[in-house]
Design an enzyme around this catalytic site. Structure first.
Site, PDB file in Angstrom:
ATOM      1  N   LYS A 491      -5.741 -39.771 -11.030  1.00  7.40           N
ATOM      2  CA  LYS A 491      -5.157 -38.444 -10.809  1.00  7.40           C
ATOM      3  C   LYS A 491      -5.941 -37.382 -11.574  1.00  7.40           C
ATOM      4  CE  LYS A 491      -2.035 -39.359 -14.642  1.00  7.40           C
ATOM      5  NZ  LYS A 491      -0.774 -40.011 -14.992  1.00  7.40           N
ATOM      6  N   ARG A 591      12.194 -37.898 -16.179  1.00  9.06           N
ATOM      7  CA  ARG A 591      11.328 -36.968 -15.451  1.00  9.06           C
ATOM      8  C   ARG A 591      11.642 -37.159 -13.974  1.00  9.06           C
ATOM      9  NH1 ARG A 591       4.857 -37.408 -16.423  1.00  9.06           N
ATOM     10  NH2 ARG A 591       5.180 -39.347 -15.291  1.00  9.06           N
ATOM     11  N   TYR A 719     -16.072 -10.804 -29.871  1.00  2.54           N
ATOM     12  CA  TYR A 719     -14.912  -9.940 -29.599  1.00  2.54           C
ATOM     13  C   TYR A 719     -14.015  -9.768 -30.819  1.00  2.54           C
ATOM     14  CZ  TYR A 719     -15.548 -10.105 -24.513  1.00  2.54           C
ATOM     15  OH  TYR A 719     -16.015  -9.974 -23.244  1.00  2.54           O
ATOM     16  N   MET A 768     -14.839 -15.989 -22.563  1.00  2.00           N
ATOM     17  CA  MET A 768     -14.457 -16.672 -21.329  1.00  2.00           C
ATOM     18  C   MET A 768     -15.541 -17.674 -20.905  1.00  2.00           C
ATOM     19  SD  MET A 768     -13.451 -15.151 -17.607  1.00  2.00           S
ATOM     20  CE  MET A 768     -11.874 -14.423 -17.951  1.00  2.00           C
TER      21      MET A 768
END
Ligand SMILES: *Cc1c(COP(=O)(O)O)cnc(C)c1O
Length: 825
Positions: A491, A591, A719, A768
């Protein structure tokens, strides 16, 4: 490839009973892994019994694939397949060893055997590179050095060979005598004795003693004198020529100076009272040691110093790896850095044959260098290989490959004189949804073709070592009882490690089930040729139709889902057909899943709806990896058993039961039931500290320095000006940021990455797409490699720094980072 026997000749090489339907059948291939069929009609399958497996199990399926020659331990097979050839022996492994020993005895050529803890394969390959213009050489393929690999290597020797180089490795005491007896080496090379592979040995002394048995009857020995354990063992020997080398003491080859400069090394030495020198295009210590070992051998063979110098200068790296990368137009590029000769080409084509990701296969082949110098003969052999393979498009580059024009019958073929002409004439439109293997001599510069075909060029890459995946898989297999099924979780892009690439490895290694989170992930796997049963854990109602079409098996965890799926089956499946489903029980995770109170109703429902084929019932542990919650886990397991028994009664059916994930397998072995679900452990991460040493590293995230500058206070970095400096600081910028999954939590010196093996802490905020690191005390340059995680620092370290778990670090690595798959062999 060079070996040619008739099956009849093979029967004469060992004591056996034989039944030969066609005694003149030629054998060019020894097949020992039923998954690696290449040239079936000319292969002899060696059926070997091991404590874990029995090769005889595969005979029927190999017969289906046109294999007709078998070495077996049981006469009964003859009646079953009377149109085949059978060599029947007591023990197949012993028989192939006997054949190899008798075959070897027919040759009166120097046979060099290599042993040691490290560097065996490199030394073998380098000796080949250094000597192939003087001798026709037969050498072990890949790192075939085992009780089976050595015989197969020996059986390759033929009348044309003037020298054989055989690699040997042992994993247990008493194995070397046997190898030594069949090889009967005239020359023995010891690379070194380290602590590697100590497992079955007492200590280094013990290993050295066992390995030295290779040299029992040899005439010439090469060894490093500084390796004390070896020196003590070999020193007293008489009737042998001892060629020692050392950089510290008096030896036959006395190295007196090693100067490293820009990835090159000049090595000076004294030999027979003369000063000599070589230069090699490497600067790591292992390469230097291996080069000296080879030098020692070349000197003893009386190769002229000038020639040695020239050839050492041209040594090529030996990589035992194939790398596959994403290519343009949904293709996959396999670039093979292994030597380019006939044997290596056979291995690479075999690897290509085994790929399932794309419908068509392309081979881009440059000229190769082989000890077979008759170009006509060589091209015939190459053509035969290509014609037997699944290659449908062929692109030849160079003069030698042009000889293939009339000989190969691929659907499409193109020929170019050189790489330049090739690049001028090809356009990206020529390639679409295919697996492309690129292979040829290094000096051809085929990497330009590879670059052209690669999809995105990005300096940040996640290397995934597929060999480690297999090691980890085998480790967990060895932890569960034989017969227990294995479901592997792929997964979330296989925990960030790739989609079909991992599934393909798992399929090849015969796991029983795969599991994904969503239907699309399953569909994607089917489209890439994955045929294994796949469970989908979170199937949405609107995906039921494609689920059914692609034969993906849903996890059903509620009555709502159960009803909806039953309806979907009525619509999309013939009424007399059944469909596999898996039921999830809630035993304490709270769950998804049916509760204990639901069981009677659930059982009745399944009993009445005959299209539902209940294959398995499972539950998930809330804290399987945690010793602290051991009792809670035991409670979950008990509840699971109770619920399953009740469900069996209600449905009148038997089904698979499974509850253990990686942590559960490690701590609750007695609850394996019929299947376990392996997740994070496959990817080399262990929830348990003491298990870490048993797992192999799978993922390495690396990038490159974009820019370097010195910055002085009161200047700041990044930054918000949070990168405050205390002194003049050397700052490197690397192209990875939080959009790539490198969390902002790593900023401002909270975590480090590695540059040249040293720690470089982050400085300022993570951006980023970029991060700044402090490399003041590192001799770093722009373009240098940076390890974000891997061997050091580890994923676990980063997880700790971000106050999360390794799962999240792996799953967060953005899809824009290119995955680079490394296949070792
Ligand atoms: C992810 C998952 C696993 C595997 O867990 P690991 O801790 O990674 O081994 C097993 N079962 C289910 C239901 C899962 O969702």
């Amino acid at each position: 490839m060079h070996r040619y026997f008739t099956i009849e000749e093979l029967t004469e090489l060992c004591e056996c009973f034989s039944y030969l339907h066609k005694p003149k059948e030629t054998i060019t291939h020894f097949l020992y892994d039923s998954r690696m069929v290449f040239n079936p009609a000319q292969s002899l399958f060696i059926a070997i019994k091991t404590p874990k497996n029995d090769g005889h199990k595969f005979i029927a399926s190999l017969y289906e694939k046109n294999v007709r020659n078998f070495l077996v331990e049981d006469k009964e097979w003859i009646q079953q397949f009377p149109d085949s050839n059978f060599i029947v022996v007591k023990n197949s492994l012993k028989a192939i060893q006997e054949m190899a020993g008798n075959h070897r005895n027919k040759f009166n050529i120097p046979i060099i055997a290599i042993t040691g803890s490290n560097g065996k394969t490199i030394v073998k390959e380098w000796l080949y590179q250094l000597l192939f213009s003087d001798y026709k050489i037969s050498r072990s393929p890949k790192s075939f050095n085992s009780q089976l690999g050595v015989p197969i290597s020996l059986l390759q020797i033929n009348n044309e060979h003037q020298l054989a180089i055989i690699e040997t490795g042992i994993s247990k005491p008493n194995e070397m005598e046997l190898l030594s007896n069949i090889i009967k080496p005239t020359h023995v090379i010891f690379t070194n004795i380290g602590n590697a592979h100590l497992a079955n040995f007492e200590d280094r002394q013990h290993i050295a003693h066992e390995k030295s048995k290779l040299a029992t009857d040899t005439k010439v020995i090469f060894y490093p004198k500084d390796c004390n354990v070896l020196h003590q063992l070999l020193n007293g020997q008489t009737n042998v020529e001892l060629h020692s080398w050392s950089s510290k003491q008096k030896a036959k080859l006395m190295v007196n100076k090693i100067v490293k400069k820009h990835q090159r090394t000049i090595i000076s030495a004294i030999y027979k009272d003369a000063f000599i020198e070589i230069e090699i295009p490497f600067s790591d210590d292992a390469a230097i040691e291996n080069a000296i070992t080879c030098w020692n051998v070349l000197l003893s063979l009386n190769i002229e110093n000038e020639k040695i110098k020239e050839r050492m200068n041209l040594l090529q790296p030996v990589s035992m790896r194939l790398q596959s990368r994403e290519g343009i137009n949904n293709s996959t590029i396999i670039h093979d850095y292994y030597n380019a000769d006939l044997e290596a080409l056979a291995i690479a084509i075999q690897f290509l044959n085994n790929q399932t990701s794309h419908p068509s296969k392309t081979l881009i082949l440059g000229d190769i260098a082989d000890s077979e110098t008759n170009q006509e003969l060589l091209s015939n052999q190459i053509a035969e290989m290509i014609n037997l393979s699944s290659v449908s498009k062929f692109i030849g580059i160079g003069k030698q490959t042009s000889l293939l024009k009339e000989k190969i019958n691929t659907e499409k073929k193109l020929f170019f004189l050189d790489v330049e002409e090739c690049l001028k004439n090809l356009s990206p439109d020529n390639f679409w949804n295919e697996t492309i293997l690129i292979k040829g001599s290094r000096n051809l510069k085929l990497e330009h073709v590879a670059n052209f075909l690669e999809s995105k060029k990005h300096d940040t890459v996640l290397d995934i070592n597929l060999e480690s995946i297999v090691n980890n898989l085998n480790y967990f297999k060895s932890k569960i009882p034989a017969g227990t099924k294995l479901m592997v979780m792929v997964k979330a892009f296989s925990y960030g490690s790739g989609v079909h690439e991992i599934a393909q490895v798992l399929q090849f290694n015969n796991v029983d089930y795969l599991a994904v989170a969503y239907s699309d992930e399953g569909v994607q796997l089917r489209q890439k040729g994955i045929l294994l049963p796949i469970m989908v854990m979170n199937p949405s109602e609107d995906s039921f139709e494609s689920l059914i079409r692609y034969n993906l098996e849903p996890e059903i965890y509620s009555f709502k889902l159960l009803n909806a799926f039953t309806q979907a089956l009525k619509h999309h499946l013939p009424f007399n057909k059944k469909f596999n489903v898996h039921i999830k029980l809630n035993t304490g995770m709270n769950r998804l899943g049916f509760d204990e109170a639901d069981i009677v109703k659930l059982g009745n429902y399944i009993f009445q709806n005959r299209q539902l084929n209940l294959v398995s019932v499972f539950s998930h542990l809330a804290a399987g990896e945690s010793p602290e919650h051991y009792d809670f886990t035991v409670m979950q397991i008990e509840r699971f058993k109770r619920m399953c028994n009740e469900l069996k009664e209600e449905t009148q059916k038997d089904f698979l039961m499974h509850i253990l994930n990686t942590g559960g397998i490690q701590l609750h072995k007695d609850a394996v039931f019929n299947m376990v679900r392996l997740g994070i452990g496959l990817y080399g991460i262990s929830p348990l500290e003491e298990e870490k040493k048993n797992l192999s590293l799978v993922g390495t995230l690396r990038t490159k320095i974009n820019q370097i500058r010195w910055v002085e206070p009161p200047e700041t970095v990044g930054y918000g000006r949070s990168g405050v400096l205390h002194e003049k600081t050397k700052i490197a910028t690397i192209p990875i940021g939080y959009a790539d999954g490198f969390s902002r939590k790593f900023g401002n010196g909270n975590a480090y990455v590695s540059v040249k093996g040293k720690k470089a802490f982050t400085i300022g905020n993570i951006c980023m797409d970029m991060t700044m690191i402090n490399v003041t005390n590192i001799d770093a340059e722009e373009g240098d490699e940076v390890i974000v995680f891997g061997e050091e620092p580890t994923v676990e370290y980063l997880a700790g720094k971000a106050q999360t778990i390794p799962y999240e670090i792996l799953a967060m690595i953005s899809q824009r980072i290119k995955r680079n798959f490394i296949e070792g062999f």
